[in-house]
Design a protein around this motif. Structure first.
Motif, PDB file in Angstrom:
ATOM      1  N   ALA A  96       0.803  -1.221   0.000  1.00  0.00           N
ATOM      2  CA  ALA A  96       0.000   0.000   0.000  1.00  0.00           C
ATOM      3  C   ALA A  96       0.836   1.272   0.000  1.00  0.00           C
ATOM      4  O   ALA A  96       0.291   2.361  -0.200  1.00  0.00           O
ATOM      5  N   LEU A  97       2.142   1.159   0.231  1.00  0.00           N
ATOM      6  CA  LEU A  97       2.971   2.366   0.320  1.00  0.00           C
ATOM      7  C   LEU A  97       2.869   3.220  -0.933  1.00  0.00           C
ATOM      8  O   LEU A  97       2.868   4.458  -0.856  1.00  0.00           O
ATOM      9  N   SER A  98       2.766   2.573  -2.091  1.00  0.00           N
ATOM     10  CA  SER A  98       2.683   3.341  -3.341  1.00  0.00           C
ATOM     11  C   SER A  98       1.379   4.120  -3.448  1.00  0.00           C
ATOM     12  O   SER A  98       1.273   5.058  -4.239  1.00  0.00           O
ATOM     13  N   LEU A  99       0.368   3.737  -2.648  1.00  0.00           N
ATOM     14  CA  LEU A  99      -0.927   4.429  -2.694  1.00  0.00           C
ATOM     15  C   LEU A  99      -0.991   5.617  -1.744  1.00  0.00           C
ATOM     16  O   LEU A  99      -1.918   6.431  -1.845  1.00  0.00           O
ATOM     17  N   PHE A 100      -0.039   5.719  -0.829  1.00  0.00           N
ATOM     18  CA  PHE A 100      -0.086   6.797   0.153  1.00  0.00           C
ATOM     19  C   PHE A 100      -0.155   8.182  -0.484  1.00  0.00           C
ATOM     20  O   PHE A 100      -0.900   9.042  -0.002  1.00  0.00           O
TER      21      PHE A 100
END
Length: 316
Positions: free
Chosen positions: A223-227
């Motif tokens: 999910a880090l890329s969605l932050f």
């Protein structure tokens, strides 16, 4: 340390718990199944403590101030659902992400918004009185909102056989809280028990996010890329929710303290009531639970800004 001081520091407590959980989950990946098993009883305890602070047997008192109640209902159950629907149009066409965002943005807070109302000079008796109404309506309307906004995606993802454990996690502590409230109010001396229960909200919530972080290390990494997408969306929600509160307070001619309470109500969401549902989604939908956790952290930092903005600028 008193309870108010503990609640003022809760942002850093939760952030430390998440970092600690991620570290433990990364070093000992085999611990995830044990964290998942432990999570559910802890979550039930957290929800019980949360519901025990809500005057569930005093729903009638919420209707005494018609204008304030009308502003709360219009804001939380008409204006903000429309805002949430508008905001998800900017998200990637990923049903799991959109479901996570909607789950958390469609349910008004019933616990810590009272604390923030107190810290921000709001109307605390009004905040307490309206909480059972907010809780009842969100439980009834959330399935309707999700069906309207997600439609076929929701029908494919969720079936009653999959979500009934999550419903039990919410319903059992809710019933227990109603029974406890009746028992506590039978004798004035028992009121101290409710005050002691309130101390447990922050430690239990810290333990919940620690366990989730440790059990969902892979989902958090993915999910880090969605932050950069979801964090600005939640920030925009906080800003727009406060401005909606300002407009509603002016329209309903609310006094300043009620306007502040309205702003804190619209800005805070009931993330840990919908968390069980997010955690029980089928494989491939784990990101929804991460989205709920991210929103709660953004909200807590946002409340630090609200405590300056709402009483000093928005509702002077």
């Amino acid at each position: 340390m008193n309870r108010l001081t503990l609640e003022r520091r809760q942002v850093w407590i939760y952030l430390s718990a998440i970092i600690g959980g991620l570290l433990v989950g990364s070093v000992w990946p085999g611990i995830a199944p044990y964290f998942e098993m432990l999570l559910w009883p802890v979550l039930v305890c957290l929800l019980y403590v949360t519901f025990a602070q809500v005057p569930l047997l005093h729903l009638r008192e919420a209707f005494r101030d018609h204008r304030f109640v009308a502003a709360m209902l219009v804001g939380n159950f008409i204006a903000l659902p429309l805002l949430a629907w508008a905001l998800i149009q900017w998200l990637p066409a990923d049903a799991a992400i959109r479901l996570g965002v909607l789950l958390v943005l469609l349910v008004p807070c019933t616990d810590w918004f009272i604390t923030f109302s107190q810290l921000g000079g709001g109307n605390v008796p009004g905040a307490i009185a309206v909480t059972p109404l907010n809780l009842l309506l969100q439980l009834l309307l959330l399935p309707v909102y999700l069906w309207l906004m997600l439609g076929t995606h929701l029908a494919i993802t969720l079936s009653f056989t999959e979500i009934w454990p999550a419903l039990l996690v919410v319903i059992v502590p809710l019933i227990a809280a109603v029974v406890s409230e009746r028992w506590i109010e039978a004798r004035p001396a028992r009121v101290k028990l409710r005050e002691r229960l309130a101390w447990w909200s922050v430690p239990l919530l810290a333990l919940v996010v620690f366990l989730i972080a440790g059990a969902q290390v892979n989902a958090v990494s993915e999910a880090l890329s969605l932050f950069p997408v979801i964090v600005p969306l939640f920030v925009a929600f906080l800003l727009l929710a406060a401005l909606i509160a300002k407009g509603l307070a002016r329209w309903m001619v609310l006094p300043t303290d009620q306007g502040r309470t309205l702003a804190f109500s619209l800005g805070t969401r009931n993330s840990f009531v919908v968390l069980p549902l997010a955690l029980l989604l089928p494989a491939g939908w784990e990101i929804a639970a991460v989205v709920v956790i991210v929103q709660s952290l953004v909200e807590l930092f946002g409340m630090a800004f609200y405590l300056w903005w709402v009483p000093r600028k928005l509702f002077r």
